[in-house]
Scaffold this active site. Structure first.
Site, PDB file in Angstrom:
ATOM      1  N   ASP A 141     -37.672  -6.675  50.133  1.00  0.00           N
ATOM      2  CA  ASP A 141     -38.093  -5.274  50.118  1.00  0.00           C
ATOM      3  C   ASP A 141     -39.398  -5.136  50.889  1.00  0.00           C
ATOM      4  O   ASP A 141     -40.156  -6.097  51.034  1.00  0.00           O
ATOM      5  CB  ASP A 141     -38.261  -4.781  48.678  1.00  0.00           C
ATOM      6  N   ASP A 161     -39.854  -6.394  55.948  1.00  0.00           N
ATOM      7  CA  ASP A 161     -39.552  -5.109  56.574  1.00  0.00           C
ATOM      8  C   ASP A 161     -38.309  -5.334  57.437  1.00  0.00           C
ATOM      9  O   ASP A 161     -38.341  -6.148  58.370  1.00  0.00           O
ATOM     10  CB  ASP A 161     -40.752  -4.674  57.432  1.00  0.00           C
ATOM     11  N   TYR A 181     -30.633  10.862  59.098  1.00  0.00           N
ATOM     12  CA  TYR A 181     -30.101  10.054  57.995  1.00  0.00           C
ATOM     13  C   TYR A 181     -28.573   9.938  58.094  1.00  0.00           C
ATOM     14  O   TYR A 181     -28.025   8.839  58.054  1.00  0.00           O
ATOM     15  CB  TYR A 181     -30.506  10.703  56.658  1.00  0.00           C
ATOM     16  N   LYS A 186     -26.232   6.612  58.845  1.00  0.00           N
ATOM     17  CA  LYS A 186     -25.239   6.134  57.871  1.00  0.00           C
ATOM     18  C   LYS A 186     -23.833   6.082  58.481  1.00  0.00           C
ATOM     19  O   LYS A 186     -23.044   5.188  58.178  1.00  0.00           O
ATOM     20  CB  LYS A 186     -25.277   7.018  56.616  1.00  0.00           C
TER      21      LYS A 186
HETATM   22  P1  NAP Z   1     -34.649   3.517  46.746  1.00  0.00           P
HETATM   23  O1  NAP Z   1     -34.731   3.483  45.268  1.00  0.00           O
HETATM   24  O2  NAP Z   1     -35.708   4.227  47.515  1.00  0.00           O
HETATM   25  O3  NAP Z   1     -34.464   2.038  47.309  1.00  0.00           O
HETATM   26  C1  NAP Z   1     -34.556   1.759  48.668  1.00  0.00           C
HETATM   27  C2  NAP Z   1     -35.449   0.549  48.839  1.00  0.00           C
HETATM   28  O4  NAP Z   1     -35.483   0.209  50.233  1.00  0.00           O
HETATM   29  C3  NAP Z   1     -36.904   0.820  48.407  1.00  0.00           C
HETATM   30  O5  NAP Z   1     -37.391  -0.226  47.604  1.00  0.00           O
HETATM   31  C4  NAP Z   1     -37.622   0.888  49.737  1.00  0.00           C
HETATM   32  O6  NAP Z   1     -38.978   0.468  49.659  1.00  0.00           O
HETATM   33  C5  NAP Z   1     -36.822  -0.112  50.547  1.00  0.00           C
HETATM   34  N1  NAP Z   1     -37.100   0.019  51.970  1.00  0.00           N
HETATM   35  C6  NAP Z   1     -37.383   1.130  52.679  1.00  0.00           C
HETATM   36  N2  NAP Z   1     -37.655   0.827  53.950  1.00  0.00           N
HETATM   37  C7  NAP Z   1     -37.557  -0.522  54.054  1.00  0.00           C
HETATM   38  C8  NAP Z   1     -37.765  -1.448  55.112  1.00  0.00           C
HETATM   39  N3  NAP Z   1     -38.116  -1.035  56.335  1.00  0.00           N
HETATM   40  N4  NAP Z   1     -37.578  -2.758  54.858  1.00  0.00           N
HETATM   41  C9  NAP Z   1     -37.242  -3.202  53.631  1.00  0.00           C
HETATM   42  N5  NAP Z   1     -37.055  -2.374  52.582  1.00  0.00           N
HETATM   43  C10 NAP Z   1     -37.222  -1.046  52.798  1.00  0.00           C
HETATM   44  O7  NAP Z   1     -33.295   4.247  47.178  1.00  0.00           O
HETATM   45  P2  NAP Z   1     -31.783   4.084  46.668  1.00  0.00           P
HETATM   46  O8  NAP Z   1     -31.341   5.428  46.270  1.00  0.00           O
HETATM   47  O9  NAP Z   1     -31.599   2.923  45.778  1.00  0.00           O
HETATM   48  O10 NAP Z   1     -31.101   3.778  48.081  1.00  0.00           O
HETATM   49  C11 NAP Z   1     -30.502   2.538  48.417  1.00  0.00           C
HETATM   50  C12 NAP Z   1     -29.547   2.777  49.553  1.00  0.00           C
HETATM   51  O11 NAP Z   1     -28.507   3.646  49.107  1.00  0.00           O
HETATM   52  C13 NAP Z   1     -30.200   3.463  50.753  1.00  0.00           C
HETATM   53  O12 NAP Z   1     -29.753   2.873  51.941  1.00  0.00           O
HETATM   54  C14 NAP Z   1     -29.729   4.888  50.626  1.00  0.00           C
HETATM   55  O13 NAP Z   1     -29.670   5.533  51.874  1.00  0.00           O
HETATM   56  C15 NAP Z   1     -28.356   4.698  50.019  1.00  0.00           C
HETATM   57  N6  NAP Z   1     -27.849   5.880  49.326  1.00  0.00           N
HETATM   58  C16 NAP Z   1     -28.437   6.344  48.193  1.00  0.00           C
HETATM   59  C17 NAP Z   1     -27.888   7.461  47.567  1.00  0.00           C
HETATM   60  C18 NAP Z   1     -28.455   8.034  46.301  1.00  0.00           C
HETATM   61  O14 NAP Z   1     -27.930   9.050  45.828  1.00  0.00           O
HETATM   62  N7  NAP Z   1     -29.461   7.452  45.698  1.00  0.00           N
HETATM   63  C19 NAP Z   1     -26.765   8.104  48.101  1.00  0.00           C
HETATM   64  C20 NAP Z   1     -26.221   7.600  49.256  1.00  0.00           C
HETATM   65  C21 NAP Z   1     -26.750   6.484  49.869  1.00  0.00           C
HETATM   66  P3  NAP Z   1     -40.126   1.572  49.459  1.00  0.00           P
HETATM   67  O15 NAP Z   1     -39.819   2.249  48.164  1.00  0.00           O
HETATM   68  O16 NAP Z   1     -41.371   0.735  49.436  1.00  0.00           O
HETATM   69  O17 NAP Z   1     -40.013   2.485  50.638  1.00  0.00           O
END
Ligand code: NAP
Length: 247
Positions: free
Chosen positions: A34, A60, A152, A156
């Site tokens: 992360d 990163d 975004y 995706k």
């Molecule tokens: P989240 O809780 O924000 O988790 C994403 C993680 O990725 C965070 O810990 C973030 O760190 C980390 N990250 C961001 N930029 C990064 C980088 N450059 N290198 C390494 N790590 C990085 O979000 P989530 O909802 O679990 O999302 C996980 C995935 O599911 C994402 O790809 C998102 O697009 C996808 N998704 C989520 C949803 C939803 O409803 N939640 C729906 C569709 C798709 P920081 O917090 O420090 O930035």
């Protein structure tokens, strides 16, 4: 799963953390990568306290040297990686005409190019063993489109294309590559979008046939199946986990 090492990017939060927790509970050795190194180490410590084997690393996914060095550290500490889950992601919302090239490039760099870099860094270990599983966490928004989320949604949709190409290129080497496009899942990212007014929770739930917001564990359960031995005949697929929306 006990002989498998898994890397989960974005593994300190939300969906990535739930996947890491589930794979560790299933017996895999799990490396959580992360952006926030401390959060990754804390998350790995929590998985270890729950009886799993885990390593937390600050990486990163836009930095190929950092990825390569982390993959080498995982190889030396937990063994060569057989499973890669790309969950690291960022979201940015706003009117298309106000979207700058800088923001566009940043979103694509993390969500799409980061996935490409991690796949390329980990695939040689999978090829050497003749076994591998890659799951790319895309988004149900790539089915529907979402106003104000051009970067975004484009990133995706790109992950879906990448998934399909890798499935074709590596199918005969024992490696499967699939994508889960999650629906509306309650995570820190989603809570932040709700706070900013990008989404309305009640509206989203009312549009979801099963009538509730998704849980990170819903995605983790599907991911656990896709990385299992039993899922060997499933590759290049888009496995929607969205409560019945966008199917
Ligand atoms: P989240 O809780 O924000 O988790 C994403 C993680 O990725 C965070 O810990 C973030 O760190 C980390 N990250 C961001 N930029 C990064 C980088 N450059 N290198 C390494 N790590 C990085 O979000 P989530 O909802 O679990 O999302 C996980 C995935 O599911 C994402 O790809 C998102 O697009 C996808 N998704 C989520 C949803 C939803 O409803 N939640 C729906 C569709 C798709 P920081 O917090 O420090 O930035």
């Amino acid at each position: 799963m006990s002989s498998r090492t898994a890397i989960v990017t974005g593994g300190a939060s939300g969906i990535g953390l739930a996947i890491g927790r589930r794979l560790a509970a299933d017996g895999a050795s799990v490396a959580l990568m992360d952006l926030d190194a401390e959060a990754a180490r804390d998350a790995a410590a929590a998985l270890e306290a729950e009886g799993g084997k885990a390593l937390g690393l600050g990486v990163d996914v836009t930095d190929r040297l950092a990825i390569d060095s982390a993959v080498a550290e995982v190889r030396a500490t937990l063994g060569a990686s057989a499973i890669l889950v790309n969950s690291a992601g960022i979201t940015v919302a706003g009117p298309f005409l106000e979207l700058t090239a800088e923001t566009w490039n940043r979103v694509l760099a993390v969500n799409l190019t980061g996935t490409f870099e991690c796949c390329q860094a980990v695939l040689p270990d999978m090829i050497e063993r003749g076994w591998g599983r890659i799951v790319n966490i895309s988004s149900s928004s790539m089915h529907s489109g979402v106003p104000g989320m051009a970067a975004y949604v484009s990133s995706k949709a790109g992950m879906v294309g990448l998934t399909k190409v890798l499935a074709l290129e590596f199918g005969r080497r024992g490696i499967t590559v699939n994508t889960i496009p999650p629906g509306f899942i309650e995570t820190p990212m989603m809570r932040e979008s709700l706070r900013k007014g990008v989404f309305d929770m009640d509206l989203q739930v009312s549009r979801t046939p099963v009538g509730r917001v998704g849980r990170p564990e819903d995605i983790a359960a599907t991911c656990a199946f896709l990385v299992s031995e039993e899922a060997a005949y499933i590759t290049g697929q888009i496995i929607g986990v969205n409560g019945g929306r966008n199917t």
